[in-house]
Design an enzyme around this catalytic site. Structure first.
Site, short mmCIF file in Angstrom:
data_model
loop_
_atom_site.label_atom_id
_atom_site.label_comp_id
_atom_site.label_asym_id
_atom_site.label_seq_id
_atom_site.Cartn_x
_atom_site.Cartn_y
_atom_site.Cartn_z
N HIS A 60 0.82 -1.12 -0.06
CA HIS A 60 0.01 0.10 -0.13
C HIS A 60 0.89 1.43 -0.05
CE1 HIS A 60 -4.13 2.07 1.26
NE2 HIS A 60 -3.04 3.23 1.11
N GLU A 216 -10.79 5.21 7.31
CA GLU A 216 -9.32 5.60 7.84
C GLU A 216 -9.91 7.08 8.56
OE1 GLU A 216 -6.95 7.09 4.75
OE2 GLU A 216 -5.09 7.09 6.00
N TRP A 318 0.80 14.12 3.19
CA TRP A 318 0.36 13.27 4.39
C TRP A 318 1.38 12.81 5.57
CZ3 TRP A 318 -1.42 12.97 -0.41
CH2 TRP A 318 -2.64 13.69 -0.68
ZN LIG Z 1 -3.33 5.15 1.17
#
Ligand SMILES: [Zn+2]
Length: 419
Positions: A60, A216, A318
């Site tokens: 991922h 999430e 992020w």
């Molecule tokens: Zn992701």
């Protein structure tokens, strides 16, 4: 080169010689003892009693956003939401060449740490799908180093983004390997639920895998995982479906989880946790006590569900750090998830090798077995425990029988004899 001597294999006692021919493993022979170091001119490599494993896996990551942190501005708060704002500014500057160059540099960072299988999400909420086109080219160009699966990832939603359904359908038609989703980000719960039905149907019709960014958030009312699991069960697609993140599960109460786990086991889907990214982005609305913001990794594992670790981001809006080293993520993940018990330390590598390969449905393209591709990695220690304890590294990476990466091991020299 066509063989390795003095290799230690996970889960098998003793030392082994591995042979390969035409890029496939041709024999795995147990040794009586340690064989002498081969001549420099030999076709063999001496593993020196250290672990030889199938390649590390990165299941991922977002290669299309990698290496953009600080451009044009840094995410100063460190929150997921400011990350989305900063990415919107950077996204306006993206070109095909920019995407490809950053993706290739990041792939080299991953391959430098023994990773040969990568699943990258690619944002398809973009009219024209230029980024996806660029990443489909990268998938072919990167074959000497890695096998790349591309997820059609609707960053801004399938139902709540204009033409979201048409864009993700087009992405699949263009050749994306995996159908993604982001139900908790859709504007309403109803849209989140219908996005899951839509994406699983799309994947089934086109024979694609599924990997959904699911729940999430720290919001305990974000409960799309139960929907994803139930629709997966009904479609009978458990071996082909993955739920990424599921961090809200860290905030669910135990009574709800006892029901949820029944559905998860019936569905048989896989889970990916991104521990460094989640502990950085989640818990942001808490003062103290402060939640860790991770899914229930050990509980999923103990329930017999397939769960693995991933990096998610490398130097993007992020997450500002990252260097491609999945063993660093494993180290952090085992700490954060209370998994430093004896038994977990003996099998820690499962979470960045076999389990990840299962989530990516690699099947017989992965593993140290006769007849499978001669893809393997020599690590700097002789057991899972020692790799973790010493913060070990991939020393040599072999792909289709050819060495693609070597790392010299750092050595310590003392100025004085010890007392
Ligand atoms: Zn992701």
């Amino acid at each position: 080169m066509n063989h390795i001597i003095n290799a230690r294999l996970r889960g098998r006692p003793g030392l082994f010689t591995l042979y390969w021919l035409d890029g496939l493993i041709s024999a795995i022979e147990p040794q009586e003892g340690t064989l002498p170091k081969p001549e420099a001119t030999s076709d063999g490599l001496d593993a020196g009693g250290k672990l030889v494993i199938p390649p590390l896996v990165e299941p991922h990551i977002h290669l299309d956003a990698a290496l953009t942190a600080g451009e044009p501005r840094w995410n100063l708060s460190g929150t997921l939401f400011e990350g989305i704002e900063r990415w919107a500014e950077r996204k306006a500057l993206v070109t095909c060449e920019d995407t490809k160059s950053r993706a290739h540099r990041t792939i080299r960072m991953l391959a430098a740490h023994g990773i040969q299988h990568v699943r990258s999400h690619v944002d398809v909420t973009e009219p024209g799908l230029g980024t996806l086109k660029a990443m489909l080219e990268v998938r072919e160009e990167a074959r000497p180093l890695i096998d790349l699966q591309i997820v059609a990832f609707p960053q801004e939603g399938i139902e709540s983004y204009a033409n979201g359904r048409a864009l993700i359908s087009e992405a699949v038609a263009m050749g994306a390997d995996v159908v993604g989703g982001i139900p908790h980000f859709e504007n309403t719960r109803d849209q989140g639920v219908s996005s899951i039905h839509f994406l699983l149907d799309l994947a089934e019709r086109h024979n694609r895998l599924v990997d959904v960014h699911c729940d999430e958030t720290d919001d305990p009312h974000s409960r799309f995982l139960e929907v994803l699991a139930e629709v997966t069960r009904v479609h009978g697609m458990g071996a082909r479906v993955t739920a990424s993140h599921t961090t809200a599960m860290g905030s669910y109460d135990n009574a709800y989880c006892s029901k949820l786990f029944r559905v998860l086991k019936q569905a048989g889907l896989s889970f990916i946790s991104c521990p460094t990214e989640s502990i950085h982005l989640q818990g942001r609305f808490d003062s103290y006590p402060k939640r860790r913001g991770l899914t229930r990794v050990p509980e999923l594992d103990r329930a017999g569900l397939n769960v693995c670790f991933a990096q998610d981001s490398i130097v993007d809006p992020w997450y500002p750090l990252g260097n491609g080293n999945i063993l660093r993520i494993l180290d952090a993940g085992l700490h954060i998830c209370h998994m430093l018990g004896y038994e977990d330390l003996q099998r820690g590598l499962d979470f960045v090798t076999e389990h990840s390969a299962k989530a990516m449905a690699l099947g017989e393209r992965y593993g140290i077995e006769v007849g499978r591709p001669a893809n393997m990695v020599l690590l700097s220690a002789d057991s899972d425990y020692e790799v973790l304890r010493t913060q070990g590294h991939a020393l040599v990476s072999i792909r289709h029988g050819k060495v693609i990466m070597r790392r010299a091991q750092a050595e310590v020299a003392w100025e004085q004899e010890s007392a």
